[in-house]
Design an enzyme around this catalytic site. Structure first.
Site, short mmCIF file in Angstrom:
data_model
loop_
_atom_site.label_atom_id
_atom_site.label_comp_id
_atom_site.label_asym_id
_atom_site.label_seq_id
_atom_site.Cartn_x
_atom_site.Cartn_y
_atom_site.Cartn_z
N TYR A 238 0.89 -1.16 0.00
CA TYR A 238 0.00 0.00 0.00
C TYR A 238 0.92 1.21 0.00
CZ TYR A 238 -4.35 -2.45 1.35
OH TYR A 238 -5.46 -3.25 1.39
N ASP A 266 -7.13 -0.49 -4.85
CA ASP A 266 -8.59 -0.35 -4.82
C ASP A 266 -9.10 0.22 -3.50
OD1 ASP A 266 -8.18 -2.50 -3.16
OD2 ASP A 266 -9.08 -3.97 -4.50
N HIS A 350 -11.74 -5.97 -3.52
CA HIS A 350 -11.27 -6.03 -2.13
C HIS A 350 -12.22 -6.85 -1.25
CE1 HIS A 350 -7.84 -4.19 -0.01
NE2 HIS A 350 -8.53 -4.45 1.09
#
Length: 470
Positions: A238, A266, A350
């Site tokens: 991330y 996402d 996700h």
């Protein structure tokens, strides 16, 4: 220096916050506001023994990594531990027991849904909320699974299938099943060995593990649990608001031996996971601005929403490892990913945890088949996750062009109730048998023989967009 319980209790607020972990007494006052999970997660442990709370999420190595040596104030006299009192909200206290207080034998679990039922019973309440919750009304989570039910199989008979070959290759690494371990955060919630148990199971079962950015254990520790130096492990990224932290993470992953970087895109912000938030209301009650923030929201507060496709150039300046973009939700972005030269994409919403009513990944795969079929024959591998619970689900995705599928929650559920590595391997045994038997029904001896004409997608195609502009 040996400290008394009464001495420690005096440091139980934001001005002076001490906690006890494995007998050591730590002054964490200056660390409160930099704690990724938020200050209130620590403040509820202030002046108390926080060992169980710490162990449920973190590895012991984190203490020396996160705190300076000066934070250690001494050690508590073992005889004084019981004077600190029990920590309300201790995850272990919310475990519900079966009639005899023990989980069912693994041999009695016969499908992946069974593991979920056991996990709901035996996981701490806050862990269950964090793992199982999805955004808003959880429509996307439900539709992820339902999409596979809307596709039916078209078996072929009299094909003389004496044996089936379930092996394939993921980014150049041979695996025994077209299945990989999706990045799942805080696996230690489910079992003390967390991601380490997943790594051991992956090695013994011939699978690939994608290690979460928010793993409970450092990548170096997880690497040690592999069954051989050649066992591949991929690292999730991330992008952090503080870009230097992401630089360090990528460099650390490369140095540790990760074989690819999977950038999750996402979740530029965290979805409104209401079950998770409700469960954690009491934990944040001391701070009115933080009320309702669940584990997911506070843990992901550092994710940067200010990235675009140029992030790929930044990554390539750091490493020449294969890059996978995780979170493709429409054919247009799949095409853009291909044009930017990534080695793989993950079609994913996700697990329904980000934006509710986002379309199912399987529907996005159909979009690619219809509007950009060349991608299916390109060197870019296409992965898919979300809602996969049966061997037939796996085969439907492969028949429609996916290279492999990712499972997330099922691996966490199979760790729970004390099962650990054994639970993961039992779950994979079940899934492997379902894949092999259903390949036989379809008349396919290898994954390469799975073809689009083996599935009927008409019902799901009714939900597909009419046209797109590429």
């Amino acid at each position: 220096m040996a400290l008394k319980g009464d001495d420690i209790k005096q440091h139980s607020d934001r001005k002076s916050c001490w906690v006890v972990i494995h007998g050591g007494v730590y002054d964490v006052t200056d660390f409160l506001d930099s704690h990724p999970g938020g200050a209130n997660v620590i403040l509820r442990c202030a002046g108390k023994d926080a060992t169980d709370d710490f162990e449920s999420v973190h590895s012991a190595e984190l203490l020396t990594e996160a705190l300076p040596a000066s934070a250690l104030q001494g050690h508590i006299d073992p005889a004084e531990l019981n004077t600190l009192g029990d920590l309300k909200g201790n995850p272990g206290e919310s475990i519900s027991q079966s009639d005899d207080g023990a989980p069912p034998p693994l041999s009695t679990l016969i499908n992946l849904h069974d593991f979920e039922k056991v996990a709901q019973q035996f996981l701490p309440a806050n862990a269950w909320a964090y793992y199982s919750s999805a955004a808003d009304d959880e429509f996307s989570k439900k539709m992820n699974a339902y999409a596979y039910q809307k596709i039916t199989l078209r078996p072929r008979i009299l094909r003389k299938v004496q044996a089936v070959d379930t092996t394939t290759s993921i980014l150049g690494h041979k695996v025994s099943l077209p299945v990989y371990m999706s990045p799942v955060g805080i696996a230690k919630f489910a079992h003390p060995e967390g991601e380490c148990a997943l790594a051991a199971a992956a090695g013994k079962e011939g699978l690939v593990q994608v290690l979460a950015n928010s793993a409970s254990f450092p990548i170096e520790r997880v690497m040690e649990e592999r069954t051989s130096p050649s066992q591949p492990l991929f690292a999730q990224l991330y992008v952090n608001k503080d870009i230097s932290k992401s630089v360090d993470l990528v460099k650390r992953a490369v140095k540790a031996g990760a074989r690819s970087i999977w950038i999750t895109v996402d979740s530029p912000v965290v979805g409104k996971r209401e079950m998770d938030e409700r469960m954690n209301l009491s934990f944040t009650a001391q701070d009115s601005d933080a009320k309702g923030q669940g584990v997911a929201k506070v843990a992901a507060s550092s994710i940067s929403p200010f990235i675009d496709w140029s992030i790929l150039s930044w990554i390539r300046d750091l490493t020449d490892l294969p890059i996978v973009i995780k979170g493709i939700q429409c054919v247009e972005d799949a095409v853009l990913a291909y044009e930017h030269g990534v080695q793989g994409i993950v079609i994913s919403n996700h697990g329904g945890r980000s934006q509710d009513t986002a379309q199912s990944p399987l529907l996005t795969l159909l979009e690619i088949r219809k509007f950009a079929p060349a991608l299916l024959d390109s060197k870019m591998q296409i992965f898919i996750d979300g809602g996969i619970r049966r061997g037939t689900d796996v085969l439907k995705a492969i028949a429609l062009g996916a290279t492999a599928v990712g499972l997330g929650r099922p691996f966490l559920y199979s760790l729970s109730a004390g099962y650990g590595e054994d639970g993961v391997r039992r779950m994979l045994e079940i899934l492997r048998h379902e894949i092999e038997s259903n390949m036989t029904f379809l008349g396919a001896t290898s994954l390469q023989e799975l073809r689009p004409e083996m599935v009927n997608t008409a019902r799901l195609e009714r939900d597909m967009i009419g046209s797109v502009k590429l």
